[in-house]
Design a protein around this motif. Structure first.
Motif, PDB file in Angstrom:
ATOM      1  N   PRO A  19       0.830  -1.204   0.000  1.00  0.00           N
ATOM      2  CA  PRO A  19       0.000   0.000   0.000  1.00  0.00           C
ATOM      3  C   PRO A  19       0.867   1.258   0.000  1.00  0.00           C
ATOM      4  N   GLY A  20       0.521   2.218  -0.839  1.00  0.00           N
ATOM      5  CA  GLY A  20       1.260   3.483  -0.883  1.00  0.00           C
ATOM      6  C   GLY A  20       2.043   3.677  -2.174  1.00  0.00           C
ATOM      7  N   LEU A  21       2.191   2.612  -2.984  1.00  0.00           N
ATOM      8  CA  LEU A  21       2.949   2.772  -4.234  1.00  0.00           C
ATOM      9  C   LEU A  21       2.265   3.780  -5.160  1.00  0.00           C
ATOM     10  N   ASN A  22       0.938   3.659  -5.260  1.00  0.00           N
ATOM     11  CA  ASN A  22       0.234   4.594  -6.140  1.00  0.00           C
ATOM     12  C   ASN A  22       0.274   6.027  -5.599  1.00  0.00           C
ATOM     13  N   ALA A  23       0.293   6.133  -4.274  1.00  0.00           N
ATOM     14  CA  ALA A  23       0.377   7.478  -3.677  1.00  0.00           C
ATOM     15  C   ALA A  23       1.730   8.110  -4.021  1.00  0.00           C
ATOM     16  N   VAL A  24       2.787   7.305  -4.099  1.00  0.00           N
ATOM     17  CA  VAL A  24       4.104   7.822  -4.501  1.00  0.00           C
ATOM     18  C   VAL A  24       4.066   8.251  -5.971  1.00  0.00           C
ATOM     19  N   ILE A  25       3.485   7.388  -6.796  1.00  0.00           N
ATOM     20  CA  ILE A  25       3.411   7.711  -8.240  1.00  0.00           C
ATOM     21  C   ILE A  25       2.685   9.044  -8.414  1.00  0.00           C
ATOM     22  N   ARG A  26       1.588   9.188  -7.700  1.00  0.00           N
ATOM     23  CA  ARG A  26       0.808  10.443  -7.766  1.00  0.00           C
ATOM     24  C   ARG A  26       1.675  11.639  -7.391  1.00  0.00           C
ATOM     25  N   ALA A  27       2.409  11.495  -6.279  1.00  0.00           N
ATOM     26  CA  ALA A  27       3.218  12.631  -5.807  1.00  0.00           C
ATOM     27  C   ALA A  27       4.342  12.947  -6.790  1.00  0.00           C
ATOM     28  N   VAL A  28       4.966  11.918  -7.347  1.00  0.00           N
ATOM     29  CA  VAL A  28       6.055  12.140  -8.306  1.00  0.00           C
ATOM     30  C   VAL A  28       5.505  12.853  -9.546  1.00  0.00           C
ATOM     31  N   VAL A  29       4.394  12.339 -10.076  1.00  0.00           N
ATOM     32  CA  VAL A  29       3.828  12.910 -11.310  1.00  0.00           C
ATOM     33  C   VAL A  29       3.398  14.360 -11.072  1.00  0.00           C
ATOM     34  N   LYS A  30       2.670  14.597  -9.981  1.00  0.00           N
ATOM     35  CA  LYS A  30       2.179  15.965  -9.738  1.00  0.00           C
ATOM     36  C   LYS A  30       3.337  16.934  -9.514  1.00  0.00           C
ATOM     37  N   THR A  31       4.298  16.512  -8.684  1.00  0.00           N
ATOM     38  CA  THR A  31       5.426  17.410  -8.407  1.00  0.00           C
ATOM     39  C   THR A  31       6.203  17.693  -9.696  1.00  0.00           C
ATOM     40  N   ALA A  32       6.489  16.620 -10.434  1.00  0.00           N
ATOM     41  CA  ALA A  32       7.308  16.776 -11.649  1.00  0.00           C
ATOM     42  C   ALA A  32       6.595  17.653 -12.674  1.00  0.00           C
ATOM     43  N   LEU A  33       5.331  17.360 -12.925  1.00  0.00           N
ATOM     44  CA  LEU A  33       4.633  18.073 -14.008  1.00  0.00           C
ATOM     45  C   LEU A  33       4.220  19.478 -13.596  1.00  0.00           C
ATOM     46  N   VAL A  34       3.667  19.614 -12.384  1.00  0.00           N
ATOM     47  CA  VAL A  34       3.104  20.913 -11.995  1.00  0.00           C
ATOM     48  C   VAL A  34       4.173  21.847 -11.444  1.00  0.00           C
ATOM     49  N   LYS A  35       4.986  21.335 -10.503  1.00  0.00           N
ATOM     50  CA  LYS A  35       5.950  22.254  -9.866  1.00  0.00           C
ATOM     51  C   LYS A  35       7.146  22.533 -10.765  1.00  0.00           C
ATOM     52  N   TYR A  36       7.655  21.488 -11.443  1.00  0.00           N
ATOM     53  CA  TYR A  36       8.910  21.667 -12.175  1.00  0.00           C
ATOM     54  C   TYR A  36       8.767  21.683 -13.697  1.00  0.00           C
ATOM     55  N   GLY A  37       7.623  21.264 -14.201  1.00  0.00           N
ATOM     56  CA  GLY A  37       7.462  21.204 -15.650  1.00  0.00           C
ATOM     57  C   GLY A  37       8.288  20.090 -16.286  1.00  0.00           C
ATOM     58  N   PHE A  38       8.578  19.038 -15.538  1.00  0.00           N
ATOM     59  CA  PHE A  38       9.318  17.886 -16.070  1.00  0.00           C
ATOM     60  C   PHE A  38       8.348  16.894 -16.709  1.00  0.00           C
ATOM     61  N   GLU A  39       8.919  15.921 -17.402  1.00  0.00           N
ATOM     62  CA  GLU A  39       8.102  14.813 -17.930  1.00  0.00           C
ATOM     63  C   GLU A  39       8.380  13.560 -17.107  1.00  0.00           C
ATOM     64  N   VAL A  40       7.399  12.657 -17.041  1.00  0.00           N
ATOM     65  CA  VAL A  40       7.618  11.393 -16.323  1.00  0.00           C
ATOM     66  C   VAL A  40       7.241  10.219 -17.235  1.00  0.00           C
ATOM     67  N   ILE A  41       8.200   9.318 -17.396  1.00  0.00           N
ATOM     68  CA  ILE A  41       7.933   8.083 -18.140  1.00  0.00           C
ATOM     69  C   ILE A  41       7.913   6.940 -17.125  1.00  0.00           C
ATOM     70  N   GLY A  42       6.795   6.241 -17.044  1.00  0.00           N
ATOM     71  CA  GLY A  42       6.701   5.106 -16.119  1.00  0.00           C
ATOM     72  C   GLY A  42       7.099   3.829 -16.841  1.00  0.00           C
ATOM     73  N   PHE A  43       8.025   3.053 -16.252  1.00  0.00           N
ATOM     74  CA  PHE A  43       8.388   1.759 -16.829  1.00  0.00           C
ATOM     75  C   PHE A  43       7.558   0.679 -16.141  1.00  0.00           C
ATOM     76  N   LEU A  44       7.070  -0.269 -16.932  1.00  0.00           N
ATOM     77  CA  LEU A  44       6.086  -1.228 -16.432  1.00  0.00           C
ATOM     78  C   LEU A  44       6.722  -2.496 -15.848  1.00  0.00           C
ATOM     79  N   ASP A  45       6.058  -3.035 -14.831  1.00  0.00           N
ATOM     80  CA  ASP A  45       6.490  -4.298 -14.204  1.00  0.00           C
ATOM     81  C   ASP A  45       7.926  -4.253 -13.686  1.00  0.00           C
ATOM     82  N   GLY A  46       8.264  -3.206 -13.023  1.00  0.00           N
ATOM     83  CA  GLY A  46       9.589  -3.085 -12.401  1.00  0.00           C
ATOM     84  C   GLY A  46      10.689  -3.023 -13.447  1.00  0.00           C
ATOM     85  N   PHE A  47      11.814  -3.660 -13.139  1.00  0.00           N
ATOM     86  CA  PHE A  47      12.961  -3.597 -14.064  1.00  0.00           C
ATOM     87  C   PHE A  47      12.714  -4.367 -15.357  1.00  0.00           C
ATOM     88  N   LYS A  48      11.700  -5.203 -15.371  1.00  0.00           N
ATOM     89  CA  LYS A  48      11.353  -5.896 -16.619  1.00  0.00           C
ATOM     90  C   LYS A  48      11.039  -4.861 -17.713  1.00  0.00           C
TER      91      LYS A  48
END
Ligand code: F6P
Length: 362
Positions: A19-48
């Protein structure tokens, strides 16, 4: 400070979910896109996702509704180490292929959300020149460098609730009820849930036990007229000089065994020695599923924000960590090299013993 330099962040969740992984993803995406104007690429299924080049650009819309959601929208895996990748022809080092994926997507910084396995892989990538920032996750709470990982508090809630439920049925049937919880080689879940849920006996990997000592506590309770007992046992607990109980072997070149089954051994033996009927429950993956607790939502959000801030400030090779009440950065190596285990003279153990809880060691 103005961040007009564009940055592309790679994000992955590795290891067992919690529990909490999605909450981290949310915080990373919002901070990156809104505060810094960065892009975020999510890689699927961990290092796979890095090895097989499976990814998805994350937008603000992807972050909607994530805070209370269990699991991870990116998927995860606890058996796809790029440095020991399982192929039809045995294990291969495909780390260069993973790096090619990062180069192909023009990733500046890779944020790895995971436990010791994930952070160790992150460290190996760091040593190959990848800019990595770690976020500590695991229900086991065994990662070094941080006072707590997110996911643990939610698991603790589930385990404590299970003990509360077992308490009433133990009392009604005059039984010994044994609850087996996860945690691998660290006893944090058993110890803290045991204390919070009023267990009479707590068995953890850090304190080897004997059945005679374990039974003593229950017999003593019987002597005082208490005809039931509540036991919590960590999946990694072991008898003095004994081995851990293995539930299954898996195709995971890094960690090929999964612990489990000690609960039954403990229940059977205590029934034999004490003469009270016993039952056991293996809580299993219930501890990893569902909505995060408020504490984990907060920790995940703070970790996510600080990881992106570290990326913006080019503070690589670090892991965000909880130190007291503050979020700090620690060297990734510090987290990987020092697994956190329960100290037998920690105040938790001392307090538990002081109020009569047994650990099967004396
Ligand atoms: O590390 C988290 C954890 O849930 C451990 O507590 C447990 O031993 C292990 O993962 C179980 O792994 P799997 O999901 O592969 O069965």
């Amino acid at each position: 400070m103005l961040y007009n330099i564009s940055m592309k962040i790679g994000l992955l969740t590795g290891g067992g979910d919690c529990p909490g992984l999605n909450a981290v993803i949310r915080a990373v995406v919002k901070t990156a896109l809104v505060k810094y104007g960065f892009e975020v690429i999510g890689f699927l299924d961990g290092f796979k996702g890095l090895v097989e080049d499976m990814s998805k650009e994350l937008s603000l819309e992807d972050a909607v509704g994530l805070l209370p959601k269990g699991g991870t929208i990116l998927g995860t895996s606890n058996r796809h180490n790029p440095f020991k990748y399982l192929t039809d022809k045995g294990t291969k080092d495909l780390s260069d292929r993973a790096i090619e994926t990062l180069v192909h997507h023009k990733i500046d910084v890779l944020i790895t959300v995971g436990g010791d396995g994930t952070q160790a892989i992150g460290l190996s990538f760091l040593e190959k020149g990848v800019k990595v920032i770690g976020i500590p996750k695991t229900i086991d709470n065994d990662l070094g460098g941080t006072d707590q990982t997110f996911g643990f508090d939610s698991a603790l809630y589930v385990a404590t609730d299970a003990l509360d439920r077992l308490h009433s049925t133990a009392e009604s049937h005059h039984r010994i009820m044994v609850l087996e919880v996860m945690g691998r080689n660290a006893g944090w879940i058993a110890l803290e849930a045991g204390l919070a849920g009023g267990a009479d006996l707590i068995l953890i990997p850090e304190i080897p036990f004997t059945f005679e000592n374990a039974a003593k506590v229950i017999k003593e309770r019987e002597r005082k007229g208490k005809r039931f007992s509540l036991v919590i046992v960590s999946e990694g607990a072991r008898l003095e000089g004994g081995k851990q109980v293995i539930m299954r072997k898996v195709k995971d070149p890094t960690e090929p065994i999964r612990l489990g089954g000690i609960g039954r051994v403990v229940a059977d033996k205590l029934e034999e020695i004490v003469g009270l009927e016993s039952r056991y429950t293996i809580l299993g993956h219930l501890q990893r599923g569902g909505s995060p607790s408020p504490f984990d939502r907060l920790l995940a959000t703070r970790f996510g924000y600080f990881a992106v801030k570290a990326a913006a400030e080019k503070d690589y090779g670090k892991m965000v960590a909880l130190k007291g009440n503050k979020i700090k950065l620690v060297e990734l190596k510090e987290a990987v090299d020092n697994l956190r285990r329960v100290s037998p003279d920690s105040d938790y153990v001392l307090a538990a013993k002081a109020i009569g809880i047994g650990f099967g060691d004396e």
